[in-house]
Design a protein around this motif. Structure first.
Motif: not given
Length: 455
Positions: A207-221, A175-180
C-alpha cells in the motif's frame, strides 16, 4: 519437496546443485541489522560448511565503532577471538540480482565450545522462542513494514526528497492508499515482487502510506525467526531494487521533516503448540486471561524496551503527538491512536499489534523484545489498564523522549535482561552509548539558526 524449515545439510547441497549455484553469500545480521559475513566459492562452502569471524563483528554500532573500554569487554574478549559460524539450511535463498547463480545463507554464531553467542541477534530471538516452547506455546507474528522511496542523495547535509515517478514529477501531497501513486513506481515494484518470489519471501499487501513516497508492505503470519529472516532479506532486496531504478529506499524512522515516520507494526498472538488453539481466546470466543496479561506485559515493559524498538537518535523524532505514531502505551480495540492495538478479528485470529516499533529496528531484536514483554506479562499475570476508547493522543506522553533516556530505562529493567540475556543487554547498551556520543558531536542547522546570534 522438503519444507524449508526441515531442510538438512544434504537437502541444502541438493538445493544448490539444482540451481547450479557457484557462489555463497554467508551472512550474519549484526546489532543494527546490517548483513556481515563473507562470500565463498561453492566448493569452499561445501568443504567447510561454516566459517569464522571476530566476535565483535555482530556487536558494533551503526558507525562501525566499538567501545574502547568498560562492561562491553566483560562480555567480548579484548583478544578479538573468533566466533564459529554454522549455516542454517532453512534460510538459503537465491540472490536474484546477482549476475552469476549466487545463494545467500544466514548463519548462527557459536563460541569455540559450541554454545550460541548470546548477544548475536538471531541468538536472542531463539532464546525468547525457547522460553515460549518450554511453556508449550508457539508465538505467531506478522510484521507491517513501512519505508520511503527517496531521490538519490549523495550529500548528507541536503534534506531528502521524494523521487520522480513515471509521470516525471515528484509527490508533493499526502497520498494515503492511493493506487495511482503506487503505480508511479510500477517498474520498481514489479522488480521487488519478482525478487521476493525468487527468494520465497512471504510478502502480502503493498500500500501507499501517508507520507510522500512512503510505502508499506505486509508479511504473511508465521513463526518469529522465519519472519525476522524474511524482514532482513526484504530490506536488502528493496534497497537493491531501488538502486537499480535510480533512487534510494530508506527504513529510517523519520527521514523527511514534516512527513510521518516509518514503523514496523508487529501483530502477535500465541497458540498452544500441541493443539494450535489461539490462547488469546476462550472456548466461547471471548478474550482470555492470557490476552489481558500479554497486554499488561507490553504496557509494563515497553518503556524499558524502547531502546530496542527505537534504536537511534532519529527514532525519537517519529514518536510525536498526532503524527500517526504512538506517544504512550494505552491499548484499545481497532484504535490506531494507541501504542498497543487489538484489531477486530474472529476468536481464532485474536491478536495484538505493537505500534511502537520503528522501521529502523533490527527485526530479530524487536521481535525478541516484544515477545519478551508479552511473556513476562503472562508469567507474572500483569493486568492491563482499562481500554482506551477515545483519542490516545490526548493522553500524556508515556514513552522515553530520547535514546539516552531509553538506555537508562533498559539498563535498570532487570526482568527484561533476564529474558533477553544480560550479556546481550550489556553489549547493546554499550554500543548504543557510543553511537549517542558520536551524534552529540554534530551541530545541527537548528542550533546554528536559533542559537548563533540569540543566546
Amino acid at each position: 519437496m522438503v519444507a524449508r524449515d526441515k531442510l538438512s545439510f544434504s537437502d541444502l547441497e541438493h538445493w544448490l546443485n539444482e540451481r547450479r549455484v557457484t557462489e555463497i553469500e554467508c551472512l550474519v545480521p549484526d546489532l543494527t541489522g546490517v548483513a556481515r559475513g563473507k562470500i565463498l566459492p561453492r566448493e569452499k562452502f561445501t568443504e567447510d560448511r561454516g566459517m569464522r569471524l571476530p566476535e565483535a563483528v555482530v556487536a558494533m554500532g551503526v558507525t562501525g565503532e566499538f567501545p574502547e573500554a568498560g562492561p562491553y569487554y566483560d562480555v567480548i574478549s579484548p583478544t578479538d577471538r573468533d566466533m564459529h559460524l554454522r549455516p542454517d539450511p532453512s534460510t538459503v535463498r537465491l540472490v536474484p540480482w546477482a549476475a552469476d547463480p549466487t545463494a545467500q545463507v544466514l548463519h548462527d554464531c557459536y563460541d569455540r565450545d559450541g554454545t550460541l553467542v548470546p548477544y548475536a541477534p538471531r541468538s536472542v530471538l531463539r532464546r525468547v522462542c525457547e522460553l515460549y516452547a518450554a511453556e508449550g506455546w508457539q508465538p505467531i507474528v506478522a510484521p507491517e513494514l513501512e519505508f520511503y522511496l527517496v531521490a538519490r542523495n549523495s550529500d548528507p547535509d541536503v534534506p531528502l526528497k521524494p523521487p520522480v515517478g513515471r509521470s516525471g514529477r515528484s509527490e508533493t501531497s499526502r497520498q494515503a492508499y492511493s493506487i495511482d501513486a503506487v503505480n508511479e513506481f510500477d517498474p520498481l515494484f514489479e522488480d521487488i515482487y519478482a525478487y521476493c518470489e525468487k527468494m520465497e519471501l512471504g510478502v502480502d499487501t503493498l500500500i501507499h502510506e501517508i507520507g510522500a513516497g512512503q510505502m508499506e508492505i505486509n508479511f504473511f503470519h508465521a513463526a518469529p525467526l522465519q519472519l525476522a529472516d524474511e524482514v532482513f532479506f526484504f530490506k536488502r532486496t528493496v534497497r537493491e531494487a531501488a538502486l537499480r531504478h535510480n533512487m534510494f529506499a530508506t527504513f529510517m524512522a523519520k527521514p523527511i521533516a514534516g512527513e510521518p515516520g516509518s514503523a514496523m507494526h508487529i501483530h502477535q498472538s500465541v497458540v498452544d503448540a500441541a493443539t494450535g488453539h489461539n490462547i488469546f481466546s476462550q472456548a466461547d470466543g471471548s478474550a482470555s486471561d492470557a490476552f489481558r496479561w500479554y497486554l499488561g506485559g507490553l504496557q509494563k515493559y515497553i518503556p524499558a524496551a524502547m531502546a530496542l524498538f527505537a534504536p537511534y537518535v532519529n527514532s525519537y523524532r517519529r514518536l510525536a503527538r498526532h503524527t500517526a505514531a504512538p506517544i504512550n502505551i494505552q491499548w484499545g480495540t481497532d484504535n490506531r491512536t494507541v501504542g498497543i492495538r487489538s484489531p477486530v478479528a474472529p476468536p481464532h485470529a485474536r491478536r495484538i499489534e505493537n505500534r511502537v516499533i520503528g522501521a529502523d529496528a533490527n527485526p530479530y531484536v524487536a521481535l525478541a523484545a516484544t515477545l519478551a514483554c508479552g511473556w513476562l506479562g503472562m508469567k507474572q499475570r500483569i493486568e492491563p489498564s482499562p481500554e482506551c476508547k477515545g483519542d490516545a493522543y490526548l493522553g500524556d506522553h508515556a514513552l522515553p523522549r530520547s535514546l539516552g533516556e531509553a538506555l537508562e530505562l533498559l539498563r535498570a529493567e532487570k526482568d527484561l535482561a533476564r529474558v533477553l540475556g544480560e550479556s546481550f543487554v550489556t553489549v547493546y547498551t554499550e554500543v548504543k552509548e557510543i553511537e549517542y556520543a558520536e551524534f552529540m558531536k554534530v551541530i545541527s542547522p537548528w542550533e546554528r539558526e536559533h542559537l548563533l546570534l540569540h543566546v
